[in-house]
Design a protein around this motif. Structure first.
Motif, short mmCIF file in Angstrom:
data_model
loop_
_atom_site.label_atom_id
_atom_site.label_comp_id
_atom_site.label_asym_id
_atom_site.label_seq_id
_atom_site.Cartn_x
_atom_site.Cartn_y
_atom_site.Cartn_z
N SER A 117 2.87 -7.74 -8.41
CA SER A 117 1.73 -7.34 -7.58
C SER A 117 0.42 -7.93 -8.11
O SER A 117 0.17 -7.93 -9.30
N THR A 119 -2.37 -6.55 -7.35
CA THR A 119 -3.35 -5.44 -7.41
C THR A 119 -2.79 -4.26 -8.20
O THR A 119 -1.57 -4.06 -8.30
N THR A 121 -3.18 -0.98 -7.43
CA THR A 121 -2.61 0.10 -6.62
C THR A 121 -1.20 -0.24 -6.13
O THR A 121 -0.31 0.61 -6.14
N PHE A 122 -1.01 -1.49 -5.73
CA PHE A 122 0.32 -1.86 -5.23
C PHE A 122 1.32 -1.91 -6.39
O PHE A 122 2.51 -1.58 -6.19
N GLN A 124 1.29 0.14 -8.85
CA GLN A 124 1.66 1.54 -9.05
C GLN A 124 2.60 2.05 -7.96
O GLN A 124 3.58 2.72 -8.23
N ARG A 125 2.29 1.69 -6.73
CA ARG A 125 3.06 2.24 -5.61
C ARG A 125 4.40 1.56 -5.41
O ARG A 125 5.38 2.18 -5.02
N ASN A 126 4.43 0.25 -5.63
CA ASN A 126 5.66 -0.49 -5.34
C ASN A 126 6.51 -0.71 -6.57
O ASN A 126 7.73 -0.85 -6.48
N ASP A 162 -5.64 -5.76 0.08
CA ASP A 162 -4.78 -4.65 -0.34
C ASP A 162 -5.16 -3.45 0.51
O ASP A 162 -6.36 -3.17 0.68
N PRO A 163 -4.18 -2.75 1.07
CA PRO A 163 -4.53 -1.66 2.00
C PRO A 163 -5.29 -0.53 1.34
O PRO A 163 -5.98 0.23 2.02
N TRP A 164 -5.18 -0.40 0.02
CA TRP A 164 -5.92 0.67 -0.66
C TRP A 164 -7.21 0.16 -1.29
O TRP A 164 -8.21 0.84 -1.32
N GLU A 165 -7.16 -1.06 -1.81
CA GLU A 165 -8.31 -1.57 -2.56
C GLU A 165 -9.22 -2.46 -1.72
O GLU A 165 -10.34 -2.76 -2.14
#
Lengths: 309, 309
Positions: A117, A119, A121-122, A124-126, A162-165
């Motif tokens: 990733s 990023t 956040t990704f 962490q999530r993925n 990034d959808p979150w960042e």
């Protein structure tokens, strides 16, 4: 429905482009892993066989991600055992971690791809990791794979947004990508996982890498930009492009909206630009029409819809 | 369904592009004339009103082609009489011939567009004229319109390929286009009527014209190339682009396949490139979602599908 006799665009070669593009076909993996239904292994095998028959030479076949996360590809071992390998065709598989590598080695795979990733956040999530820790996870996987003689590709996701960042820092993407190459990845695929990129962004990132020889691009067509972005990458010196036959890889928002850039739409462009691609467009369209029938929904590829009579 | 809160791409301005693009919105004419059903005039009026509300400043409103050929736009007079004209918005209408011009003048239109062919076969089939004779037909129409104080745009269709003739000669396109400009057209829209063009072809044609100040481009997305082609045109110096809200203008081959380049997908690109466009993307997506509901089928625009929650 079968494919109509295929028209092709006028060939207008000009400078500024690679003479040949290697299409990294991800339909069987990135495409099918997003299908709501599980496709029978026999259908997957016929799909891969037809793709090779249409002239594609790199077919990402499946993934050794845990079946709990991607049940659509739980048949990876069965698929690889049943594969009718065509001469001159590579069948890389996705490997998320050390356990995935064990499965890949047992299955006799000689080419893997890891999935990192760009990023925090990704990651962490993925990946259930921090951005920094992911490299500690991937380094030994790549090292062991290389020691076993495997070729390794690195995917880097969320390179353009990034959808979150939101905005993703170019220097962070370059740092992350170069670490994957330093570990021993022979290729780095820059992914626009959510399809938000536009062309100047693509050019900027590729120029920030400097050396383009190990780069590939992986665009999703969520906002209709995938083909334009791909051309920007080609003009910036990239010569490996990820795409999926028929545009497989559904988007959750609309039944027929695409995930990946459709291989057929890419081939139409390459043919028009006079860039060598090796694909028989008629056979490829036939394959995607057949696969759409198996999945029970139309292909989102414009070329498939235009040529399927 | 309503539009979700709209995301926008990262703005990455760079050189080589016009600072501002004028979007020539053709949804109400080129889009609706291809609909299988006739849309009520009240719906068309609301559509045009919403498009203006979303910031679009050139709305091709309707056509004075004989209702026998385009029954979908048989309500042209009624539509123009009911139009709530926004300040700063132009409402050109298509006029095929002298009789159409009479109707346009009676309706108080101040901006028309004529529709010529770059090829012999399409002139015969669409205009019931030879390639050469079409100019004799258009010259007096343009002259009279100019004398009456009207502005005139020339459409030139089949500029990049013809379904009967195949490859179209670049010099023939340039000759035809320049004649239309010489007659008094203030703008020339180069149309890829069947959507086959690829980017080098676009660059080649625009360079063959030399002066780009009067040029516009009109791409159909039949083979998925419309946005890439549009960017090629912008980089070659064109700054007026035709598109249709929601990608209206159905293709006969597939229910959701597009005709015209979707305005939303164009706006996404322009926004990312830092090119001024004046459109409120959220309002435009809302409009296309509403229109899709009126038509009873989903929009083929990727951006509309991505942002419509």
């Amino acid at each position: 429905m079968g494919a109509r006799e295929v028209g092709l665009p006028e060939r207008v070669p000009a400078g500024g482009l690679p003479p040949r593009v290697e299409i990294w076909e991800v339909g069987a993996r990135d495409g099918l892993q997003n299908e709501s239904s599980v496709v029978p292994v026999e259908v997957k095998l016929e799909f891969l066989d037809r793709l090779a028959g249409a002239g594609l030479t790199t077919l990402e076949a499946t993934s050794f991600v845990h079946p709990k996360w991607v049940p659509q590809l739980a048949d990876a071992e069965q698929l690889l055992a049943g594969l009718d390998r065509h001469d001159g065709v590579r069948y890389p598989v996705l490997v998320p971690n050390d356990r995935g590598l064990n499965r890949a080695l047992e299955a006799g795979v000689d080419h893997i791809a890891i999935f990192a990733s760009a990023t925090e956040t990704f990651a962490q999530r993925n990946l259930n990791s921090t951005f920094d820790d992911q490299f500690g996870m991937f380094e030994p996987v790549v090292a062991r794979a290389r020691k076993e003689g495997l070729e390794v590709r690195g995917y880097l996701s969320m390179c353009f947004g990034d959808p979150w960042e939101g905005v993703v820092d170019v220097e962070q993407v370059v740092r992350a990508g170069k670490r994957l190459l330093d570990f021993g990845c022979s290729q780095l695929s820059l992914g626009d996982t959510i399809g938000v990129a536009t062309t100047n962004q693509v050019t900027r990132l590729i120029e920030a890498f400097g050396d383009t020889s190990a780069l590939a691009v992986h665009f999703h067509d969520t906002y209709g930009q995938a083909l334009a972005n791909t051309e920007a990458a080609l003009r910036a010196g990239v010569s490996t492009v990820d795409s999926s036959a028929g545009g497989l890889g559904g988007c959750p928002y609309a039944e027929s909206a695409t995930g990946n850039l459709a291989t057929e739409d890419l081939v139409w462009l390459l043919e028009g630009l006079g860039v060598e691609h090796g694909v028989d467009l008629g056979k490829l369209v036939e394959t995607s029409v057949w696969m759409a029938g198996q999945l029970g929904r139309p292909s989102p590829s414009r070329v498939v819809n235009a040529l399927a009579g």
